[in-house]
Design a protein around this motif. Structure first.
Motif: not given
Length: 154
Positions: A26-28, A90-91, A93-104
């Motif tokens: 979806q993203v790429f 990141t999906a 609808q979930a952007r801006g929640r810091g989820l990718a930062a948690d994964l990094v």
């Protein structure tokens, strides 16, 4: 409840793996229109590749993979190849929640070595928050401006 998962392809639940690959597509492919490179490139199948994801209510909201490249044969015995973070997605609808930062952060903690990334150039400052520094000039990858960066383990 939000949880962070981590597994190799071999150990991942098939439904989770499907959701990870669907999100990356979806993203790429659909959002960023990266069609000149294979999204499913075989690197996920390597024994040393670890998938990370954020899941909430059975939905994968963010993902990345941590690759471990081989040390060149001509390198000395004390040389280690850095791990490599890739396919950070990141999906919408979930952007801006810091989820990718948690994964990094989870990937950096897990790697136990230096970590390289081919970052989309507009995210250079974002990756800089985690300690990544530019290691070279900008270049095009899949038609998108990128910058090589490295996180050096203290």
């Amino acid at each position: 409840m939000v949880t962070i998962g981590r597994a190799t392809v071999r150990d991942a639940d098939p439904a989770v793996l499907y959701r990870i690959l669907r999100l990356r597509t979806q993203v790429f492919v659909h959002e960023q229109r990266i069609v000149d490179e294979e999204e499913i490139d075989g690197r996920d199948l390597e024994d040393t590749t670890t998938l990370f994801w954020v899941e909430e209510n059975g939905e994968v909201l963010a993902t990345l993979r941590l690759l471990q490249d081989d040390v060149p044969a001509h390198a000395g015995p004390d040389v280690t190849a850095p791990a490599h973070v890739g396919r950070v997605a990141t999906a919408q609808q979930a952007r801006g929640r810091g989820l990718a930062a948690d994964l990094v952060r989870a990937a950096l903690d897990h790697a136990g070595t230096d970590v390289a990334i081919s970052a989309q150039a507009y995210l250079e400052g974002w990756y800089g928050r985690f300690g990544f520094v530019r290691t070279g000039e900008n270049y095009l990858e899949a038609g998108i401006d990128h910058v090589p960066m490295l996180f050096t383990r203290p």
